[in-house]
Every structure is written in C-alpha cells, then in structure tokens.
Design an enzyme around this catalytic site. Structure first.
Site, PDB file in Angstrom:
ATOM      1  N   SER A 108       0.861  -1.177   0.000  1.00  0.00           N
ATOM      2  CA  SER A 108       0.000   0.000   0.000  1.00  0.00           C
ATOM      3  C   SER A 108       0.897   1.227   0.000  1.00  0.00           C
ATOM      4  O   SER A 108       1.999   1.192   0.561  1.00  0.00           O
ATOM      5  CB  SER A 108      -0.871  -0.020   1.247  1.00  0.00           C
ATOM      6  N   SER A 109       0.416   2.309  -0.610  1.00  0.00           N
ATOM      7  CA  SER A 109       1.278   3.492  -0.712  1.00  0.00           C
ATOM      8  C   SER A 109       1.609   4.077   0.664  1.00  0.00           C
ATOM      9  O   SER A 109       2.570   4.841   0.790  1.00  0.00           O
ATOM     10  CB  SER A 109       0.639   4.547  -1.611  1.00  0.00           C
ATOM     11  N   CYS A 110       0.854   3.694   1.714  1.00  0.00           N
ATOM     12  CA  CYS A 110       1.185   4.211   3.052  1.00  0.00           C
ATOM     13  C   CYS A 110       2.450   3.567   3.610  1.00  0.00           C
ATOM     14  O   CYS A 110       2.917   3.942   4.676  1.00  0.00           O
ATOM     15  CB  CYS A 110       0.016   4.054   4.008  1.00  0.00           C
ATOM     16  N   TYR A 137      -0.418  -0.312  10.417  1.00  0.00           N
ATOM     17  CA  TYR A 137      -0.785  -0.964   9.157  1.00  0.00           C
ATOM     18  C   TYR A 137       0.420  -0.997   8.205  1.00  0.00           C
ATOM     19  O   TYR A 137       0.726  -2.025   7.586  1.00  0.00           O
ATOM     20  CB  TYR A 137      -1.937  -0.161   8.556  1.00  0.00           C
ATOM     21  N   LYS A 141       2.506  -4.124   6.506  1.00  0.00           N
ATOM     22  CA  LYS A 141       2.680  -4.258   5.051  1.00  0.00           C
ATOM     23  C   LYS A 141       4.161  -4.355   4.679  1.00  0.00           C
ATOM     24  O   LYS A 141       4.533  -5.118   3.790  1.00  0.00           O
ATOM     25  CB  LYS A 141       2.053  -3.044   4.355  1.00  0.00           C
ATOM     26  N   HIS A 180     -12.467   4.842   3.486  1.00  0.00           N
ATOM     27  CA  HIS A 180     -11.478   5.786   2.954  1.00  0.00           C
ATOM     28  C   HIS A 180     -12.192   7.049   2.472  1.00  0.00           C
ATOM     29  O   HIS A 180     -13.412   7.085   2.363  1.00  0.00           O
ATOM     30  CB  HIS A 180     -10.716   5.132   1.799  1.00  0.00           C
TER      31      HIS A 180
END
Ligand SMILES: NC(=O)c1ccc[n+]([C@@H]2O[C@H](COP(=O)([O-])OP(=O)(O)OC[C@H]3O[C@@H](n4cnc5c(N)ncnc54)[C@H](OP(=O)(O)O)[C@@H]3O)[C@@H](O)[C@H]2O)c1
Length: 315
Positions: A108-110, A137, A141, A180
């Site tokens: 995920s881009s986070c 999170y 990931k 989101h």
C-alpha cells in the site's frame, strides 16, 4: 498462468479481491478457489495450512487484509498490526509450503515514508519515518513485503509485490466510521443532497493531495503482473496524477448533484500532505490504467445507489 490453473484469490469479497475475481472471470480463468472469512479465517494458521494442503493453489492473489481509513487505523493499531501480520504470514508460508508457483502480495502506498520525495519512486521505501496515523498498518505491510523477498531469496519462492495507490470502485466500503476518503465523500454528499442539507463539512483542511485509481485498473495490473513479472522488483500501481481533497470534494458534489456549501474541519487530521506514486516502472513494463477519475467516480456512485441496502460495514 493458464486459464485452467488453480488460482486462489484471498479476500475475494473485498474491494480489490472482487475486482480481481471479475477480471479473471472475464479473462476466462475458471478454476478459481474462493473461501470467505466464515469458511476460512486467514489469521488461523492451522486452517490456512489445511486449506492449501487440500486445494493446492498454483497461483495466489493475496488481497485479504484488515483495511481501514485514518480513524480506524488510529483507534485499532493493535488489530491492524496483528491481523495483517497473521494473514500475510499464513498465506505466504502455506503457498510456498504447498508448492504454489507464484504469489502476488499487495502493499500500500502508506508504506512509503511520510516525507518521501514526490512522485514516489519504489526506491523511497524505508528511507524515513512513516506517517504516524497509519503506522501499524504500514509496518505490517512492510513486513509482508520483506517476507516475500526473504522467501524468494532463501527458498526461491516466486513472490512478487505491487504497491497500489488509493483505490476506489464498486464493492468499496461506504461505512463512515471505517471508510477511505472517496467513498466516505460519495456517501456524505449523497446523504446531504437527499436530506436537503445546505452544507457538508469535509475532514481536514482540503489541501492534501491524493491519487486515486479505479480498482478495475488495479485488477488488470494484478493479472498483468502475475502473467509477466518475474523479478523481485516492486511495482507501483497508480493513475499517475493527483488531486487535492478539496478538488475531489467538488467533483463528487457535482456528480452527486449536491448544490450546497463545502467547508473544511481543520481540527481533523489531514494525514500525509501529498501521496503520488511514480508509475514509470509499471508503464515501462507495458501496463497503464484506463479509467479517468470522473468516469470512475460516476460509475462508483451508480454502484452505491444500486447497492445501498447491501453496503457492508467493516469493523
Ligand atoms: N483500498 C485501498 O485503497 C487500497 C490501497 C492500496 C492497497 N490496498 C491493498 O489491497 C488489499 C485489499 O484491500 P481492500 O481495499 O480490497 O480491502 P477490503 O475491501 O477491506 O477487503 C479485504 C478482504 O480481506 C478479507 N479479510 C480480512 N480479514 C480476513 C480474515 N481474517 N480472514 C479471511 N478474510 C479476511 C475481507 O473479508 P470480509 O469480506 O469477510 O470482510 C475482505 O474480503 C490490501 O492488502 C490493501 O492493503 C488497498
């Protein structure tokens, strides 16, 4: 990957998993192995191992995860960290142990540092501190990604990883407590219009910039990567352009038909100031997205209207 191969989509009822299911079905892949959470809790190592021993999937799309917005991430950091570590470890290990040919892990881009240089290239990973609001999170990931790389290095297991930007589309989570930003805005503007309210207050300052990719584009990228990408190189999957939250709110208000005022509650968290992925690597491999934001939001709103009774809540 042949059309007759046994393909397991973990999380096939979720936003991403259901899009991968649609894409594979449309492509004629008809040996799909599916198991909902009530039949197979992916946090349960013994159950996951027994499933893989029985079904022996050859290809695995790992689209199951505990996913949520800023508020859910801040409120339940232990659940986000533990559940995601368990789900991904169980699935990656069982896939390797029971002879799967290939696995696609979704990051995920986070996962990228809060202050990553924009647009974010894959080499920015692990170069600085994470955004605190979704750190648990993101750490899970990152661990999943490292696990894929370690299984590849130590065992020669063909585990590849894609890092999608913010996604939206049919099957999204419209529950206001956990969703989101994009589906939350669709729902809030829709409810404001139908209730005749004059104002919608949007969380944060409206200035953060975000990139959004329709989930059908991501599903297409997942199939493309499963069929063509063998190297351990990470691949960003995004639209390639971003919008401010305030621009997004105006676009959604317009599509939903809300004519009132849009204001911003700056006491609520903004999250990372900007998050735009550099997608040159994916484009260099020959993949590109097709669904522009306006068209994608329009069809997502149509899906929301048709499915309001069945909107899921994620806890
Ligand atoms: N959504 C985004 O904007 C976005 C952006 C970048 C990356 N991703 C990545 O894409 C992947 C999928 O995200 P998503 O947006 O599709 O999430 P989602 O809509 O919440 O779907 C997650 C799926 O995982 C399943 N799941 C969760 N816990 C489970 C468990 N213990 N056992 C079995 N199944 C379980 C859920 O099952 P139920 O249906 O039973 O709840 C659901 O089908 C995640 O890895 C996420 O990090 C998503």
């Amino acid at each position: 990957m042949k059309r007759t191969d046994r393909i397991f989509i973990a999380g096939h009822r979720g936003l991403v998993g259901s899009a991968i299911l649609r894409r594979l079905a449309a492509g004629g892949f008809d040996n799909l192995l599916l198991a909902g959470r009530s039949e197979l809790d992916l946090r349960d190592q013994a159950a996951v191992d027994a499933f893989f021993a029985r079904q022996r999937p050859e290809y695995v799309f790992l689209a199951a995860a505990r996913v949520g917005g800023i508020d859910a991430n801040r409120t339940f950091p232990a659940d986000f960290l533990r559940d995601n570590l368990q789900i991904q470890t169980n699935v990656i290990d069982s896939a390797w142990r029971h002879g799967a040919a290939k696995l696609l892990f979704l990051g995920s881009s986070c996962m990228y540092p809060r202050a990553a240089r924009q647009p974010i290239r894959e080499c920015e990973l692990l170069t600085g501190p994470l955004e605190p609001t979704n750190e648990a999170y993101a750490i899970a990931k990152l661990a999943g990604l490292k696990l894929c790389q370690a299984y590849r290095r130590q065992y020669g297991f063909l585990a590849i990883a894609a890092i999608p930007t913010n996604l939206y589309g049919p099957g999204d989570n419209f529950d206001l407590a956990t969703s989101h930003v994009l589906p939350a805005l669709i729902r809030r503007f829709h409810e404001a219009r139908t209730a005749g309210r004059r104002e919608v207050v949007v969380w944060g300052t409206g200035t953060p910039r975000r990139e959004f990719l329709h989930v059908d584009d991501l599903a297409d990228a997942c199939l493309f990567l499963m069929q063509t990408h063998e190297s351990g190189q990470l691949i960003n999957v995004g639209w390639g352009e971003d919008v401010s939250i305030s621009e997004l709110a105006s676009l959604i208000a317009d599509l939903v038909g809300f004519k009132g005022r849009i204001s911003f509650d700056a006491t609520k968290p903004d999250g990372t100031p900007r998050k735009l992925l550099d997608t040159r690597r994916a484009r260099g491999l020959g993949w590109q997205p097709r669904i522009p934001l306006r068209q994608g939001v329009e069809s997502t709103y149509a899906w929301y209207l048709a499915n309001q009774g069945g909107i899921r809540a994620v806890g």
